[in-house]
Write an enzyme that holds these catalytic residues in place. Structure first.
Site, PDB file in Angstrom:
ATOM      1  N   GLU A  66      34.905  79.200 108.453  1.00 14.03           N
ATOM      2  CA  GLU A  66      35.205  78.863 109.540  1.00 14.03           C
ATOM      3  C   GLU A  66      34.203  78.184 110.270  1.00 14.03           C
ATOM      4  O   GLU A  66      33.654  78.515 110.482  1.00 14.03           O
ATOM      5  CB  GLU A  66      36.092  80.691 110.421  1.00 14.03           C
ATOM      6  CG  GLU A  66      36.265  80.393 111.526  1.00 14.03           C
ATOM      7  CD  GLU A  66      37.032  81.701 112.416  1.00 14.03           C
ATOM      8  OE1 GLU A  66      37.498  82.358 111.866  1.00 14.03           O
ATOM      9  OE2 GLU A  66      35.963  81.293 113.292  1.00 14.03           O
ATOM     10  N   PHE A  69      36.280  72.957 113.422  1.00 15.10           N
ATOM     11  CA  PHE A  69      37.551  72.940 113.518  1.00 15.10           C
ATOM     12  C   PHE A  69      38.307  73.070 112.321  1.00 15.10           C
ATOM     13  O   PHE A  69      39.409  72.441 112.445  1.00 15.10           O
ATOM     14  CB  PHE A  69      36.946  71.325 113.396  1.00 15.10           C
ATOM     15  CG  PHE A  69      36.532  70.534 114.177  1.00 15.10           C
ATOM     16  CD1 PHE A  69      37.045  69.719 115.474  1.00 15.10           C
ATOM     17  CD2 PHE A  69      35.011  70.454 114.753  1.00 15.10           C
ATOM     18  CE1 PHE A  69      35.718  69.288 116.118  1.00 15.10           C
ATOM     19  CE2 PHE A  69      34.058  70.029 115.224  1.00 15.10           C
ATOM     20  CZ  PHE A  69      34.603  69.759 116.922  1.00 15.10           C
ATOM     21  N   LYS A  90      42.844  73.764 103.834  1.00 15.18           N
ATOM     22  CA  LYS A  90      42.002  73.979 104.727  1.00 15.18           C
ATOM     23  C   LYS A  90      42.801  73.647 105.765  1.00 15.18           C
ATOM     24  O   LYS A  90      44.097  72.702 105.963  1.00 15.18           O
ATOM     25  CB  LYS A  90      41.027  72.804 104.600  1.00 15.18           C
ATOM     26  CG  LYS A  90      40.209  72.629 105.779  1.00 15.18           C
ATOM     27  CD  LYS A  90      39.001  70.989 105.813  1.00 15.18           C
ATOM     28  CE  LYS A  90      38.498  71.574 106.663  1.00 15.18           C
ATOM     29  NZ  LYS A  90      37.767  69.617 106.958  1.00 15.18           N
ATOM     30  N   ASP A 177      27.881  64.253 108.204  1.00 11.20           N
ATOM     31  CA  ASP A 177      27.552  65.900 108.331  1.00 11.20           C
ATOM     32  C   ASP A 177      26.820  66.659 107.116  1.00 11.20           C
ATOM     33  O   ASP A 177      27.456  67.359 106.855  1.00 11.20           O
ATOM     34  CB  ASP A 177      28.712  66.912 108.818  1.00 11.20           C
ATOM     35  CG  ASP A 177      28.741  68.610 109.539  1.00 11.20           C
ATOM     36  OD1 ASP A 177      27.130  68.264 109.195  1.00 11.20           O
ATOM     37  OD2 ASP A 177      29.437  68.852 109.859  1.00 11.20           O
TER      38      ASP A 177
END
Ligand code: ADP
Ligand code: MG
Ligand code: ZN
Length: 574
Positions: A66, A69, A90, A177
């Site tokens: 979790e 986003f 997802k 990221d």
């Protein structure tokens, strides 16, 4: 665009229709309740309600991740006769922007499915709920295994990470990221997968069409008033009821972040006319804001506290603090004349009274934030991201890979723990040197003022000291306080202060932060046999590669392609 992407988002069904035998199988609708947490059971039920067609295909078993986003679930599906397949679902937060969602999917569909880049199987949508179905890869928690990895495993891990990065960079995708929770690792099967293109952006010549869209949006958002202009059209394959919130309506809570007082004060002097508007595409996600429910994980993170840093506030707070604390080490970042051109439609910044001083004048305080893509997690951000350089390339992912490598070599995770960019920049300086950082920043048009000089550290010394493998280093003991996942460079004032004040020698002996503990129980464990495997003779090539990854200058930083050819991987083949 729509057909090449192969996604039909307007119909409430899978875009790749499933075999008939799977439809309306009553037994599949009876969901198993085997989740460990009571909240998870509820979440699963809500997901079935939000996207009912999932129930025709999947048994959702558990929540495995979790973030800010999305929530990720483990599900099973019978896609071939007699074969139950594990699938990761997802579920994107309903406020996700359609362009963003479509771009994430396009990264997965075009670049994914090979070379350690996660692929996608199906996508489901109902109203504003989108669920991406991917092959499930069971994976380890980085922190849990960090100190039991053999040197050879670390080599393989990095090699496979570069393979994934080479792949996406070839497509002109900047992931933005890169961090362990986005690079799944199954130790037993030696399988790897780069996931999460939720913040990805395109290079100038990106082959991912939708990323061009995302990028232009960011750029326009940063310099024009009309931030949501490009999103309204039918040009994107997502429309209809999924109509998004406006770009500048953040799903996250806007709070001004009060930075804890630190001894290293950094200020960012903003370029003029930056605007807050593009945050919808570049909102930062906190490394602390993620919960991982993976079965291998034994760490429970605090629940997410989403922060949206309002830079103007931060600067304000900082300047007040600066005024109060004269002795503080202060650092300041500003646009130097060099890149005025590259900021495009933004007017060039003017100089003022406070230029090249450690104060921020009222003119500067009233300037709006300079906006450049800043997505990612502070501790993994490259210096050019932290200083908001507008021209960011795939090199930023290589920096992040370098930070992962630093964790692997030093046995510390997270290595840098900073909740904001300025602290993160100060932490980088303590490792790579303040003079070096300032010099590199000049090359990309930023000038940093730092009131105190800190030397660059020798990477081998640093890593061996932290890992406790240095020949005559004092053994790391378990008597230090703090959690098992103390960062090597914590945000806490006292620690950082000691960092900045001590000479490297002092750091190595006494009660410095470096004595903070390794993961696991340190002195008493057994695991020496496995964990020392190769760690007593780490070759120079490892630190040479690390040095090239943590190159402060993005223009000379090693690429993924070159990294794969580095002597560190000499006996490994693609
Ligand atoms: P977010 O954007 O919320 O960070 P991610 O795509 O990174 O979402 O997924 C969050 C977490 O879910 C990952 O860190 C990983 O633990 C798990 N996860 C995501 N995709 C998969 C997958 N295909 N297989 C197994 N686990 C996955
Ligand atoms: Mg993620
Ligand atoms: Zn000024």
């Amino acid at each position: 665009m729509e057909s090449s992407l192969g996604i039909q988002m307007d119909e409430p069904r899978a875009f790749s229709p499933l075999p008939d035998r799977l439809q309306a199988d009553g037994s599949l609708k009876k969901h198993e309740q085997n989740s460990k947490l009571p909240g998870v059971k509820k979440d699963i039920e809500k997901l079935y309600e939000a996207v009912p067609q999932l129930g025709n295909v999947f048994k959702i078993k558990d929540k495995i991740g979790e973030g800010t986003f999305s929530s990720v679930y483990l599900a099973t599906a019978q896609l071939q006769v007699g074969l139950e397949e594990k699938i990761a679902l997802k579920h994107l937060i309903p406020t996700s922007h359609p362009v963003r969602i479509a771009a994430e999917l396009q990264c997965l569909t075009v670049a994914g499915g090979q070379d350690n880049v996660m692929g996608v199987k199906y996508c489901f949508r109902k109203n504003d709920h989108v669920v991406i179905a991917m092959p499930y890869l069971e994976h380890e928690s980085f922190l849990d295994i960090l100190n039991s990895l053999s040197f050879q495993e670390v080599r393989e891990y990095m090699f496979n990470l570069f393979k994934a990065l080479k792949r996406i960079h070839q497509f002109g995708i900047v992931h933005r990221d890169v961090k362990p929770s986005n690079f799944l690792y199954n130790r037993r099967l030696k399988k790897y997968a780069l996931v999460d293109f939720g913040l990805a952006q395109g290079t100038r010549d990106t082959k991912i069409e939708l990323l061009r869209f995302v990028q232009s949006e960011v750029q326009q958002g940063s310099c024009s008033q009309n931030t949501s202009r490009v999103i309204t059209g039918n040009k994107i394959p997502l429309s209809g009821p999924a109509a998004p919130k406006e770009l500048d309506q953040q799903p996250t809570t806007k709070t001004s972040v009060k930075r804890p007082y630190t001894n290293t004060q950094i200020q960012i002097k903003q370029g003029k006319d930056g605007k807050d508007g593009s945050v919808g595409l570049s909102v930062q996600r906190s490394v602390f804001g993620e919960r991982n429910f993976n079965i291998h994980s034994s760490i429970s993170h605090e629940s997410p506290a989403v922060k949206l840093i309002k830079q103007s506030k931060t600067v304000d707070v900082l300047s007040r603090k600066l005024a109060a604390k004269k002795k503080a080490v202060s650092t300041k970042v500003m646009n130097s004349g060099v890149t005025k051109k590259s900021t495009g439609p933004c007017p060039a910044s003017q100089t003022c009274d406070c230029y090249a001083t450690d104060k921020v004048c009222s003119i500067c305080l009233s300037r709006r934030q300079q906006v450049a893509p800043r997505a990612g997690t502070p501790g993994f951000r490259a210096p050019e991201v932290l200083t908001k350089c507008p021209d960011q390339t795939t090199a930023i992912d290589m920096w992040s890979a370098g930070v992962i490598f630093l964790s692997l070599l030093s046995g510390r995770y997270p290595f840098y723990k900073a909740s904001d960019d300025l602290t993160a920049l100060a932490q980088i300086m303590t490792i790579r040197g303040s003079r070096e950082t300032i010099q590199a920043a000049k090359t990309f048009g930023k000038s940093i003022l730092c009131s105190k000089e800190v030397p660059a550290q020798d990477l081998r010394n640093l890593c061996e000291k932290l890992r406790g493998t240095e020949t005559n280093a004092p053994q790391v003991t378990s008597d230090t306080q703090g959690s098992a996942h103390d960062p090597a460079v914590p945000e806490k004032t006292e620690h950082k202060a000691s960092h900045l004040r001590q000479t490297p020698q002092a750091q190595h002996s006494g009660n410095s932060v470096y004595k903070a503990h390794r993961n696991g129980c340190g002195s008493c464990c057994d695991s020496n046999a496995t964990s020392l495997e190769g760690w007593d003779r780490v070759p120079d090539e490892a630190y040479d590669l690390l040095d090239k990854l943590l190159d402060l200058n993005p223009a000379s930083r090693i690429t993924a392609e070159a990294a794969l050819l580095h002597p560190f991987f000499k006996d490994m083949s693609l």
